[in-house]
Every structure is written in structure tokens, then in C-alpha cells.
Motif scaffolding. Structure first.
Motif, PDB file in Angstrom:
ATOM      1  N   ARG A   1       2.719   1.772 -12.085  1.00  0.00           N
ATOM      2  CA  ARG A   1       2.692   2.609 -10.880  1.00  0.00           C
ATOM      3  C   ARG A   1       2.004   1.875  -9.727  1.00  0.00           C
ATOM      4  O   ARG A   1       2.410   2.001  -8.582  1.00  0.00           O
ATOM      5  N   ALA A   2       0.982   1.093 -10.038  1.00  0.00           N
ATOM      6  CA  ALA A   2       0.290   0.321  -9.000  1.00  0.00           C
ATOM      7  C   ALA A   2       1.206  -0.764  -8.434  1.00  0.00           C
ATOM      8  O   ALA A   2       1.182  -1.033  -7.229  1.00  0.00           O
ATOM      9  N   ILE A   3       2.011  -1.368  -9.285  1.00  0.00           N
ATOM     10  CA  ILE A   3       2.978  -2.373  -8.817  1.00  0.00           C
ATOM     11  C   ILE A   3       3.950  -1.715  -7.843  1.00  0.00           C
ATOM     12  O   ILE A   3       4.243  -2.248  -6.768  1.00  0.00           O
ATOM     13  N   LEU A   4       4.437  -0.535  -8.207  1.00  0.00           N
ATOM     14  CA  LEU A   4       5.315   0.214  -7.308  1.00  0.00           C
ATOM     15  C   LEU A   4       4.581   0.565  -6.017  1.00  0.00           C
ATOM     16  O   LEU A   4       5.135   0.413  -4.920  1.00  0.00           O
ATOM     17  N   GLY A   5       3.335   1.002  -6.137  1.00  0.00           N
ATOM     18  CA  GLY A   5       2.546   1.368  -4.953  1.00  0.00           C
ATOM     19  C   GLY A   5       2.342   0.208  -4.001  1.00  0.00           C
ATOM     20  O   GLY A   5       2.396   0.377  -2.782  1.00  0.00           O
ATOM     21  N   ARG A   6       2.130  -0.998  -4.540  1.00  0.00           N
ATOM     22  CA  ARG A   6       1.999  -2.174  -3.677  1.00  0.00           C
ATOM     23  C   ARG A   6       3.333  -2.477  -2.989  1.00  0.00           C
ATOM     24  O   ARG A   6       3.370  -2.818  -1.802  1.00  0.00           O
ATOM     25  N   ALA A   7       4.433  -2.337  -3.727  1.00  0.00           N
ATOM     26  CA  ALA A   7       5.758  -2.593  -3.147  1.00  0.00           C
ATOM     27  C   ALA A   7       6.070  -1.582  -2.047  1.00  0.00           C
ATOM     28  O   ALA A   7       6.633  -1.951  -1.001  1.00  0.00           O
ATOM     29  N   LEU A   8       5.705  -0.320  -2.242  1.00  0.00           N
ATOM     30  CA  LEU A   8       5.935   0.698  -1.209  1.00  0.00           C
ATOM     31  C   LEU A   8       5.152   0.367   0.054  1.00  0.00           C
ATOM     32  O   LEU A   8       5.684   0.453   1.167  1.00  0.00           O
ATOM     33  N   ASN A   9       3.901  -0.009  -0.115  1.00  0.00           N
ATOM     34  CA  ASN A   9       3.101  -0.362   1.060  1.00  0.00           C
ATOM     35  C   ASN A   9       3.620  -1.623   1.736  1.00  0.00           C
ATOM     36  O   ASN A   9       3.665  -1.698   2.961  1.00  0.00           O
ATOM     37  N   LYS A  10       3.994  -2.610   0.957  1.00  0.00           N
ATOM     38  CA  LYS A  10       4.525  -3.850   1.534  1.00  0.00           C
ATOM     39  C   LYS A  10       5.771  -3.563   2.365  1.00  0.00           C
ATOM     40  O   LYS A  10       5.953  -4.115   3.453  1.00  0.00           O
ATOM     41  N   ALA A  11       6.639  -2.667   1.862  1.00  0.00           N
ATOM     42  CA  ALA A  11       7.852  -2.303   2.601  1.00  0.00           C
ATOM     43  C   ALA A  11       7.514  -1.643   3.937  1.00  0.00           C
ATOM     44  O   ALA A  11       8.285  -1.740   4.893  1.00  0.00           O
ATOM     45  N   ASP A  12       6.347  -0.996   4.010  1.00  0.00           N
ATOM     46  CA  ASP A  12       5.896  -0.358   5.250  1.00  0.00           C
ATOM     47  C   ASP A  12       5.002  -1.276   6.080  1.00  0.00           C
ATOM     48  O   ASP A  12       4.413  -0.843   7.076  1.00  0.00           O
ATOM     49  N   GLY A  13       4.866  -2.543   5.652  1.00  0.00           N
ATOM     50  CA  GLY A  13       4.034  -3.493   6.385  1.00  0.00           C
ATOM     51  C   GLY A  13       2.547  -3.259   6.197  1.00  0.00           C
ATOM     52  O   GLY A  13       1.742  -3.653   7.023  1.00  0.00           O
ATOM     53  N   LYS A  14       2.177  -2.598   5.109  1.00  0.00           N
ATOM     54  CA  LYS A  14       0.777  -2.296   4.833  1.00  0.00           C
ATOM     55  C   LYS A  14       0.303  -3.093   3.623  1.00  0.00           C
ATOM     56  O   LYS A  14       1.101  -3.610   2.854  1.00  0.00           O
ATOM     57  N   LYS A  15      -1.006  -3.147   3.451  1.00  0.00           N
ATOM     58  CA  LYS A  15      -1.593  -3.799   2.283  1.00  0.00           C
ATOM     59  C   LYS A  15      -2.128  -2.736   1.337  1.00  0.00           C
ATOM     60  O   LYS A  15      -2.272  -1.580   1.711  1.00  0.00           O
ATOM     61  N   GLY A  16      -2.412  -3.149   0.121  1.00  0.00           N
ATOM     62  CA  GLY A  16      -2.985  -2.225  -0.848  1.00  0.00           C
ATOM     63  C   GLY A  16      -1.920  -1.467  -1.610  1.00  0.00           C
ATOM     64  O   GLY A  16      -0.742  -1.816  -1.595  1.00  0.00           O
ATOM     65  N   VAL A  17      -2.377  -0.406  -2.280  1.00  0.00           N
ATOM     66  CA  VAL A  17      -1.506   0.396  -3.141  1.00  0.00           C
ATOM     67  C   VAL A  17      -1.273   1.756  -2.503  1.00  0.00           C
ATOM     68  O   VAL A  17      -2.228   2.456  -2.160  1.00  0.00           O
ATOM     69  N   SER A  18      -0.021   2.143  -2.349  1.00  0.00           N
ATOM     70  CA  SER A  18       0.311   3.465  -1.833  1.00  0.00           C
ATOM     71  C   SER A  18      -0.148   4.524  -2.826  1.00  0.00           C
ATOM     72  O   SER A  18       0.108   4.425  -4.031  1.00  0.00           O
ATOM     73  N   SER A  19      -0.811   5.543  -2.337  1.00  0.00           N
ATOM     74  CA  SER A  19      -1.289   6.616  -3.209  1.00  0.00           C
ATOM     75  C   SER A  19      -0.135   7.438  -3.786  1.00  0.00           C
ATOM     76  O   SER A  19      -0.286   8.087  -4.820  1.00  0.00           O
ATOM     77  N   LYS A  20       1.024   7.398  -3.127  1.00  0.00           N
ATOM     78  CA  LYS A  20       2.173   8.170  -3.615  1.00  0.00           C
ATOM     79  C   LYS A  20       2.548   7.788  -5.040  1.00  0.00           C
ATOM     80  O   LYS A  20       2.904   8.640  -5.843  1.00  0.00           O
ATOM     81  N   ALA A  21       2.476   6.500  -5.333  1.00  0.00           N
ATOM     82  CA  ALA A  21       2.872   6.033  -6.665  1.00  0.00           C
ATOM     83  C   ALA A  21       1.843   6.392  -7.723  1.00  0.00           C
ATOM     84  O   ALA A  21       2.138   6.336  -8.917  1.00  0.00           O
ATOM     85  N   MET A  22       0.644   6.776  -7.306  1.00  0.00           N
ATOM     86  CA  MET A  22      -0.443   7.022  -8.249  1.00  0.00           C
ATOM     87  C   MET A  22      -0.732   8.508  -8.469  1.00  0.00           C
ATOM     88  O   MET A  22      -1.599   8.864  -9.249  1.00  0.00           O
ATOM     89  N   ARG A  23       0.026   9.387  -7.816  1.00  0.00           N
ATOM     90  CA  ARG A  23      -0.266  10.824  -7.902  1.00  0.00           C
ATOM     91  C   ARG A  23       0.020  11.420  -9.262  1.00  0.00           C
ATOM     92  O   ARG A  23      -0.601  12.399  -9.645  1.00  0.00           O
ATOM     93  N   ALA A  24       0.977  10.866  -9.972  1.00  0.00           N
ATOM     94  CA  ALA A  24       1.366  11.421 -11.276  1.00  0.00           C
ATOM     95  C   ALA A  24       1.212  10.344 -12.349  1.00  0.00           C
ATOM     96  O   ALA A  24       1.345   9.153 -12.057  1.00  0.00           O
ATOM     97  N   PRO A  25       0.956  10.744 -13.584  1.00  0.00           N
ATOM     98  CA  PRO A  25       0.794   9.763 -14.654  1.00  0.00           C
ATOM     99  C   PRO A  25       2.111   9.089 -15.052  1.00  0.00           C
ATOM    100  O   PRO A  25       2.106   8.045 -15.692  1.00  0.00           O
TER     101      PRO A  25
END
Length: 110
Positions: A56-80
């Protein structure tokens, strides 16, 4: 048919996510049921990507990267458990829109 009707009428979306998630065996049972959607020519034009834990963290980093942001998007971490449903088009007489509809049906039923 009464059971299906009652299940459809009782269905409600829940925006509050908890730490509960199906285990792999339960998920397989749910995917088996969802895979029974109408599928012209039995192409099964869908794939599931199951993400738990660090995935999920890998996905969260990819989501943020696609938005030009750094770090992990919290969206990917909301659910187990996060499940990505991917339309996997096959060369066939069945048009792409219909194959996409099958993948959408699997996602909706799941």
C-alpha cells in the motif's frame, strides 16, 4: 430470488474504513463469486492486484509522484487491504467496451 432482492435492498455504502479485511482465503471466495459476472466468450478480461502492508505504501508513493508530490499518499493507507481491478483486454470479437464492462462488473460485485 428473494435472497438476492433482499441483499440488494440491504446494501449500503460505508465510508468509514476499519482495520477489518478479508484474509486471503476469504478474499479468494469473494473473488470467485465476483468472477461470475456476465462475460461474453468467457474472456475473463480482468485482473486483481491485492495490496496489503508495504504494498500500500508503494502505491501511495506512486499516487503522490503522479501528482508531483513526495512521500506516501494517505489514501493508499486508509484500509488494510486495497484491491486494484484492471481491465485486461483480449483480442476477440468481443469489443473493448464490453470487456471493460465485465471488469467493472467484477469491481462492483466485489
Amino acid at each position: 430470488m428473494t435472497g438476492v432482492r433482499e441483499a440488494a435492498l440491504a446494501r449500503r455504502s460505508c465510508s468509514k474504513v476499519t482495520d477489518a479485511a478479508p484474509d486471503p482465503a476469504e478474499l479468494l471466495d469473494l473473488v470467485t463469486a465476483a468472477g461470475r459476472v456476465a462475460d461474453h466468450s468467457s474472456l475473463r478480461p480482468w485482473r486483481l492486484i491485492e495490496m496489503r502492508g508495504e504494498d500500500r505504501a508503494i502505491l501511495g508513493r506512486a499516487l503522490n509522484k503522479a501528482d508531483g508530490k513526495k512521500g506516501v499518499s494517505s489514501k493508499a493507507m486508509r484500509a488494510p487491504l486495497v484491491i486494484a481491478i484492471v481491465a485486461a483486454y483480449r483480442k476477440s470479437k468481443v469489443p473493448r467496451w464490453e470487456q471493460e464492462a465485465v471488469a467493472s462488473g467484477v469491481a462492483h460485485l466485489l
